[in-house]
Design a protein around this motif. Structure first.
Motif, short mmCIF file in Angstrom:
data_model
loop_
_atom_site.label_atom_id
_atom_site.label_comp_id
_atom_site.label_asym_id
_atom_site.label_seq_id
_atom_site.Cartn_x
_atom_site.Cartn_y
_atom_site.Cartn_z
N GLY A 181 5.38 5.83 0.28
CA GLY A 181 4.02 5.68 -0.24
C GLY A 181 3.29 7.01 -0.35
N ALA A 182 3.50 7.89 0.65
CA ALA A 182 2.83 9.20 0.64
C ALA A 182 3.35 10.09 -0.48
N ALA A 238 -7.55 7.12 -0.30
CA ALA A 238 -7.82 8.55 -0.19
C ALA A 238 -7.61 9.25 -1.53
N CYS A 239 -6.60 8.81 -2.30
CA CYS A 239 -6.32 9.43 -3.60
C CYS A 239 -7.45 9.22 -4.59
N GLY A 242 -5.12 14.17 4.10
CA GLY A 242 -3.66 14.06 4.19
C GLY A 242 -2.94 14.27 2.88
N ILE A 243 -3.65 14.76 1.84
CA ILE A 243 -3.05 14.99 0.52
C ILE A 243 -3.20 16.46 0.16
N ARG A 244 -2.14 17.07 -0.38
CA ARG A 244 -2.21 18.47 -0.77
C ARG A 244 -2.82 18.61 -2.16
N LYS A 260 5.17 18.21 5.19
CA LYS A 260 5.44 17.37 6.37
C LYS A 260 5.75 15.94 5.95
N GLN A 261 5.02 15.41 4.98
CA GLN A 261 5.25 14.05 4.51
C GLN A 261 6.60 13.92 3.83
N SER A 262 6.98 14.92 3.03
CA SER A 262 8.28 14.89 2.35
C SER A 262 9.42 14.97 3.36
#
Length: 306
Positions: free
Chosen positions: A266-267, A71-72, A220-222, A239-241
């Motif tokens: 990983g996130a 995704a990145c 799913g990435i800001r 949320k991931q943090s």
């Protein structure tokens, strides 16, 4: 050996899909229907996937779960865009036209089967009740990418080049970005191309956004705006943090496996590695917690950290 012979290699029993309903954690649906595979169906699907991986297939703008995709990496193509149009394909696998997919497969060098044979094979072993591709099939994602690369990605790529718009597809999520607004006429033409491919737009998930006004969460990435002359910043969501912090606390108390804690990181780590930006203050706090956990783990094993 052609596609059908390769897929059926070693399959001695009757392959079939069963039916299951699982809870859906998204905010749009409460349940999701999937089709678990029988052991012989799983073998057939793995054979099919391995055969498809060896074919000379153009991926286009679509990236999904294949080697080298993430995704990145997909999102990094949009870091110089300001205006975004995000949309989603509704019931993506169910909407695949098996006749069109068979025609596409028949035209790929090395397949060795005609359209009629492939259509019958897809209906029997890759579909449930002739409703597109079975969700849960090992080869379904690869077949979906082949279908979209030809009928969706190619026409959209050609259209976006005329408009100087960046387009990517990750699974069934479509992302468009540009330095100027993506207007109604352009979005209407995009939707027409999607519908011509036999796919359905999820209008309730579609968004038109300005990155300068607010941060955007894509795949799913800001994504954070850093100015017109600097690339946008990719980082983890709150949320991931928070999830990573909770898992690290549990791991420190011995209430969950360390592998789960490392997986949750990983996130946090992956988005920063795709760019030259440093971690955010929130990410640094989580990274410090993970570092302390690693030190405790190494000292507990009688090893000295470097």
């Amino acid at each position: 050996m052609n596609l059908i012979q390769s897929a059926m290699l070693g399959v001695k029993g009757v392959p079939f899909f069963s039916h299951a309903v699982i809870p859906d954690k998204t905010r749009y649906r409460r349940t999701r229907v999937i089709y678990p595979q029988s052991p012989w169906m799983e073998k057939l699907q793995k054979n099919l996937l391995n055969f498809l991986k060896g074919l000379p297939i153009s991926k286009g703008a679509g990236k999904s779960g294949e080697k080298g995709d993430s995704a990145c990496k997909t999102l990094s193509l949009h870091v110089y865009g300001r205006f975004f149009y995000l949309t989603d394909l509704r019931h993506a696998f169910d909407s695949v036209d098996l006749e069109k997919l068979a025609l596409i497969l028949a035209g790929i060098p090395g397949v060795g089967n005609n359209q009629t044979e492939l259509a019958l094979f897809l209906r029997k072993y890759c579909s449930v009740d002739d409703k597109g591709l079975a969700t849960g099939g090992t080869a379904s994602q690869k077949l979906f990418n082949i279908y979209c690369a030809e009928l969706l990605d190619k026409p959209l790529d050609a259209c976006m080049k005329r408009w100087t718009v960046t387009y990517t597809r990750y699974c069934d999520d479509l992302c468009f970005s540009a330095s100027c607004p993506i207007g109604d006429k352009k979005r209407k033409e995009i939707r027409a191309i999607i519908e011509e491919a036999g796919l359905v737009v999820a209008h309730h998930k579609s968004e038109v956004l300005d990155l300068q006004k607010c941060d955007i969460i894509i795949y799913g990435i800001r994504v954070e705006w850093k100015g017109s002359k600097r690339p946008a910043r990719l980082c983890s969501t709150k949320k991931q943090s928070t999830h990573a912090q909770g898992v690290l606390h549990m791991a420190r108390k011995g209430k969950c496996k360390l592998a789960k804690a490392h997986g949750a990181m990983g996130a946090i780590i992956t988005p920063a590695r795709c760019q030259k930006y440093s971690y955010t203050s929130r990410e640094r706090r989580v990274m410090e917690m993970h570092r302390q956990l690693m030190l405790n783990e190494l000292s507990g094993q009688g090893e000295l950290p470097l």
